[in-house]
Scaffold this motif. Structure first.
Motif, short mmCIF file in Angstrom:
data_model
loop_
_atom_site.label_atom_id
_atom_site.label_comp_id
_atom_site.label_asym_id
_atom_site.label_seq_id
_atom_site.Cartn_x
_atom_site.Cartn_y
_atom_site.Cartn_z
N TRP A 1 0.85 -1.19 0.00
CA TRP A 1 0.00 0.00 0.00
C TRP A 1 0.89 1.24 0.00
O TRP A 1 1.92 1.27 0.66
CB TRP A 1 -0.91 0.03 1.23
N THR A 2 0.47 2.26 -0.71
CA THR A 2 1.31 3.45 -0.81
C THR A 2 1.29 4.32 0.43
O THR A 2 2.15 5.18 0.60
CB THR A 2 0.90 4.31 -2.01
N SER A 3 0.31 4.09 1.32
CA SER A 3 0.25 4.89 2.54
C SER A 3 -0.54 4.14 3.61
O SER A 3 -1.23 3.16 3.32
CB SER A 3 -0.41 6.25 2.28
N ARG A 4 -0.44 4.64 4.81
CA ARG A 4 -1.20 4.07 5.93
C ARG A 4 -2.70 4.22 5.67
O ARG A 4 -3.48 3.30 5.96
CB ARG A 4 -0.81 4.79 7.22
N TRP A 5 -3.10 5.34 5.10
CA TRP A 5 -4.53 5.57 4.89
C TRP A 5 -5.11 4.67 3.81
O TRP A 5 -6.29 4.31 3.86
CB TRP A 5 -4.80 7.04 4.58
N VAL A 6 -4.30 4.28 2.86
CA VAL A 6 -4.79 3.33 1.86
C VAL A 6 -5.08 1.99 2.54
O VAL A 6 -6.09 1.34 2.26
CB VAL A 6 -3.78 3.16 0.72
N PHE A 7 -4.17 1.57 3.43
CA PHE A 7 -4.42 0.34 4.18
C PHE A 7 -5.70 0.47 5.00
O PHE A 7 -6.53 -0.47 5.03
CB PHE A 7 -3.25 0.02 5.11
N ILE A 8 -5.89 1.60 5.66
CA ILE A 8 -7.10 1.80 6.47
C ILE A 8 -8.35 1.74 5.60
O ILE A 8 -9.34 1.10 5.96
CB ILE A 8 -7.01 3.15 7.22
N LEU A 9 -8.31 2.38 4.43
CA LEU A 9 -9.45 2.33 3.52
C LEU A 9 -9.72 0.91 3.05
O LEU A 9 -10.87 0.47 2.97
CB LEU A 9 -9.21 3.24 2.32
N GLY B 1 -3.82 -6.79 -9.37
CA GLY B 1 -2.78 -6.72 -8.36
C GLY B 1 -3.07 -5.71 -7.25
O GLY B 1 -4.14 -5.10 -7.21
N VAL B 2 -2.11 -5.53 -6.38
CA VAL B 2 -2.31 -4.69 -5.19
C VAL B 2 -2.46 -3.22 -5.55
O VAL B 2 -3.46 -2.58 -5.21
CB VAL B 2 -1.16 -4.89 -4.18
N LYS B 3 -1.49 -2.66 -6.26
CA LYS B 3 -1.53 -1.22 -6.55
C LYS B 3 -2.49 -0.86 -7.67
O LYS B 3 -3.25 0.09 -7.56
CB LYS B 3 -0.12 -0.71 -6.87
N GLN B 4 -2.43 -1.61 -8.77
CA GLN B 4 -3.27 -1.29 -9.92
C GLN B 4 -4.72 -1.74 -9.74
O GLN B 4 -5.62 -1.19 -10.38
CB GLN B 4 -2.69 -1.93 -11.19
N GLY B 5 -4.95 -2.73 -8.88
CA GLY B 5 -6.28 -3.25 -8.68
C GLY B 5 -6.89 -2.89 -7.34
O GLY B 5 -7.76 -2.03 -7.25
N LEU B 6 -6.41 -3.53 -6.28
CA LEU B 6 -7.00 -3.35 -4.96
C LEU B 6 -6.94 -1.90 -4.50
O LEU B 6 -7.94 -1.33 -4.03
CB LEU B 6 -6.28 -4.24 -3.94
N GLU B 7 -5.75 -1.28 -4.62
CA GLU B 7 -5.61 0.09 -4.12
C GLU B 7 -6.45 1.07 -4.92
O GLU B 7 -7.12 1.93 -4.35
CB GLU B 7 -4.14 0.52 -4.15
N ARG B 8 -6.44 0.95 -6.23
CA ARG B 8 -7.26 1.85 -7.05
C ARG B 8 -8.74 1.69 -6.73
O ARG B 8 -9.49 2.68 -6.68
CB ARG B 8 -7.02 1.57 -8.54
N ALA B 9 -9.15 0.46 -6.51
CA ALA B 9 -10.57 0.20 -6.22
C ALA B 9 -10.99 0.85 -4.91
O ALA B 9 -12.03 1.54 -4.86
CB ALA B 9 -10.82 -1.31 -6.17
N VAL B 10 -10.20 0.65 -3.84
CA VAL B 10 -10.62 1.22 -2.55
C VAL B 10 -10.49 2.73 -2.54
O VAL B 10 -11.24 3.41 -1.82
CB VAL B 10 -9.81 0.59 -1.39
N ARG B 11 -9.58 3.28 -3.32
CA ARG B 11 -9.47 4.74 -3.41
C ARG B 11 -10.72 5.35 -4.03
O ARG B 11 -11.02 6.53 -3.79
CB ARG B 11 -8.23 5.13 -4.24
N ALA C 1 -8.49 -12.25 4.91
CA ALA C 1 -8.45 -10.95 4.25
C ALA C 1 -7.56 -9.96 4.98
O ALA C 1 -6.72 -9.29 4.37
CB ALA C 1 -9.87 -10.39 4.11
N ILE C 2 -7.74 -9.86 6.30
CA ILE C 2 -6.98 -8.88 7.07
C ILE C 2 -5.51 -9.27 7.14
O ILE C 2 -4.62 -8.40 7.10
CB ILE C 2 -7.58 -8.73 8.48
N MET C 3 -5.22 -10.56 7.21
CA MET C 3 -3.83 -10.99 7.21
C MET C 3 -3.17 -10.68 5.86
O MET C 3 -2.01 -10.24 5.81
CB MET C 3 -3.73 -12.49 7.52
N ALA C 4 -3.91 -10.90 4.78
CA ALA C 4 -3.39 -10.59 3.45
C ALA C 4 -3.17 -9.10 3.29
O ALA C 4 -2.12 -8.66 2.80
CB ALA C 4 -4.35 -11.10 2.38
N MET D 1 1.00 -3.87 4.20
CA MET D 1 1.06 -2.65 5.01
C MET D 1 2.51 -2.20 5.18
O MET D 1 3.36 -2.98 5.61
CB MET D 1 0.44 -2.91 6.38
N PRO D 2 2.82 -0.94 4.88
CA PRO D 2 4.21 -0.47 5.03
C PRO D 2 4.60 -0.37 6.50
O PRO D 2 3.76 -0.13 7.36
CB PRO D 2 4.18 0.91 4.37
#
Length: 490
Positions: A12-20, A171-181, A241-244, A249-250
């Motif tokens: 995740w690129t930031s803590r807030w992305v993980f939280i989201l 993937g994580v950045k292009q898929g999961l992170e973009r989706a939750v953002r 899910a949470i473990m994954a 998480m940075p």
């Protein structure tokens, strides 16, 4: 120079992305169709206080443990637990926690897609004005007709699985992170708009009173168990899910001055728990005033969402617009949850050598095929029952009433009793040693005891049901037979 830590699948690129992302996993159908109701049913504000106490004593400690295990392992739950067992010099059988979590998430995804996809149908129908001027009899008949149409349900189930695993495939950045953002801000914005709309209705004061009036006389032993169940299942614990997500998480982030700061697991988890609770209460503020305004019965589960609420929207000014927005909100909540369910198994297949797209396709096809059984449980196979009920009932019971509590219990035991304390302290990096001792005491004794009590009650509530008069929800609580099972308390 210290080598930068980079998980295999990205970060995740930031803590807030993980939280989201984690909040998206936690916020699901149960936040919308169950938590507001049980809050009003068990004492309003008094129940909220009890629930927050259960969150603090059981939910947060186990979630902290699961995130900690995930971040230290940096892999899928299966390989994370194998790696941590080796580090702790214990038998690799502890990797079973990872297998249990990933399989639980996979099973839940199969039936969750089948049910969450109903919201896709209702988005289209609400936008087409199908519910305008509808009567109670017509609303119920419309819902029953939908369930009786296997081809319609198969189509919506297929579409929902495609959009879910399509995100995972990127993937994580292009898929999961973009989706939750995108999904989470949209979800929060829609919720605020719907609460604003509800505040203009005559039933708003009554809805607020139902949710927040303190009535300690309604608190009972049953209320405690219900609060424990909601606290456990709402945070997506035990399903991998949470473990994954914790694996991505940075450990550190750079502030505006360029200095590196540690990312706190505990504060992040507390923030997630608060956001999850606020969304659940907000859903109540958005829905119940509409029901009270229309003189409709307050309930829970699919019956309220797909029968009673469409009736309320159909009778109100602006109902076409706000009814459509409501079901878009439901889709966003379900979608953000479902991608987290598919990620653990897909990540494991990637680590086994498959490409990300191929892994997502394999998981999606398998979950879709299993979900077909759940789809048919509402029509073609409706009369075919075994063990605890239909095919759907059995998959739900196995995954949510047995596997999830067992997984949460084993996570607490491993983090509190098996994992080396030096590893746990280093990963958590708590500045306050007394706070660490409190967490350790909770995760070693209090949380496991609470999960065991919940586990026993969940099994009893299902197995003691008389002749199918009640069926178990995903939170282990019996729900009314007037609607299909209460899928997920997240």
């Amino acid at each position: 120079m210290k080598k930068e830590y980079k998980p295999v699948h990205g970060m995740w690129t930031s803590r807030w992305v993980f939280i989201l992302a984690a909040t998206g996993s936690a916020v699901g159908l149960g936040n919308i169709w169950r938590f507001p109701y049980i809050t009003g049913e068990y004492g309003g504000g008094a129940f909220v206080v009890l629930y927050l106490l259960c969150i603090a004593l059981m939910g947060i400690p186990i979630m902290v443990a699961e995130v900690m295990l995930g971040r230290r392992g940096g892999l899928s739950p299966i390989h994370t637990m194998s790696k941590l067992a080796e580090q702790s010099k214990v038998t690799r059988r502890w990797a079973g926690i990872g297998y249990l979590g990933a399989l639980s998430g996979f099973l839940i995804l199969s039936f969750y897609s089948a049910v969450a996809s109903w919201a896709l149908i209702y988005v289209w129908e609400a936008a087409q004005g199908v519910f305008q001027g509808i009567t109670a009899v017509q609303s119920k008949a419309h819902y029953e007709d939908m369930l009786a149409n296997p081809w319609l349900l198969l189509g919506s189930h297929t579409l929902f699985m495609v959009i879910t695993m399509g995100v995972v495939a990127l993937g994580v950045k292009q898929g999961l992170e973009r989706a939750v953002r995108v999904l989470m801000p949209v979800l929060f914005a829609l919720l605020v708009v719907l609460i604003g709309y509800a505040s203009t209705t005559p039933g708003f004061a009554e809805g607020v009173g139902f949710l927040f009036a303190f009535d300690f006389s309604k608190l009972s032993g049953e209320a405690v168990i219900v609060a424990l169940g909601q606290a456990f299942f709402t945070l997506s614990l035990g399903m991998g899910a949470i473990m994954a997500y914790g694996a991505y998480m940075p450990r550190e982030i750079k502030d505006k001055s360029g200095r590196s700061r540690p990312v706190s697991i505990v504060s992040s988890v507390v923030t997630i728990a608060v956001l999850d609770t606020l969304v659940a209460l907000g859903a109540g503020l958005a829905m119940f005033p509409l029901l009270f305004t229309g003189g409709l019965e307050v309930g829970q589960g699919p019956g309220m969402m797909f029968v009673t609420l469409p009736l309320a929207f159909g009778q109100m000014p602006g109902g076409l617009l706000f009814g459509t927005l409501f079901f878009v909100l439901v889709v966003c909540a379900a979608w953000s949850s479902s991608i987290s369910l598919g990620e653990p198994m897909a990540a494991w297949l990637v680590e086994r050598g498959l490409g990300r797209g191929t892994a997502a396709l394999a998981v999606g096809l398998a979950a879709w095929l299993l979900g077909v059984g759940s789809v048919l449980s509402f029509n073609v196979w409706k009369e075919h029952e075994f063990l605890v009920g239909t095919f759907f009932d059995n998959i739900e019971f196995l995954s949510t009433s047995v596997m999830l509590p067992l997984g949460g219990l084993l996570i607490a035991i491993f983090a509190g009793w098996v994992m080396k304390e030096t590893h746990a302290r280093k990963e958590l990096a708590m500045k306050s040693f007394p706070l660490y001792l409190i967490w350790r005491a909770l995760v070693r004794v209090v949380s496991p005891t609470a999960v065991i009590a919940l586990f026993i009650y969940s099994l009893w509530s299902v197995l003691a049901a008389d002749d199918g008069s009640a069926e178990a929800g995903a939170d282990g609580e019996p729900v009314e037979q007037t609607a299909p099972a209460d899928q997920e308390a997240r």
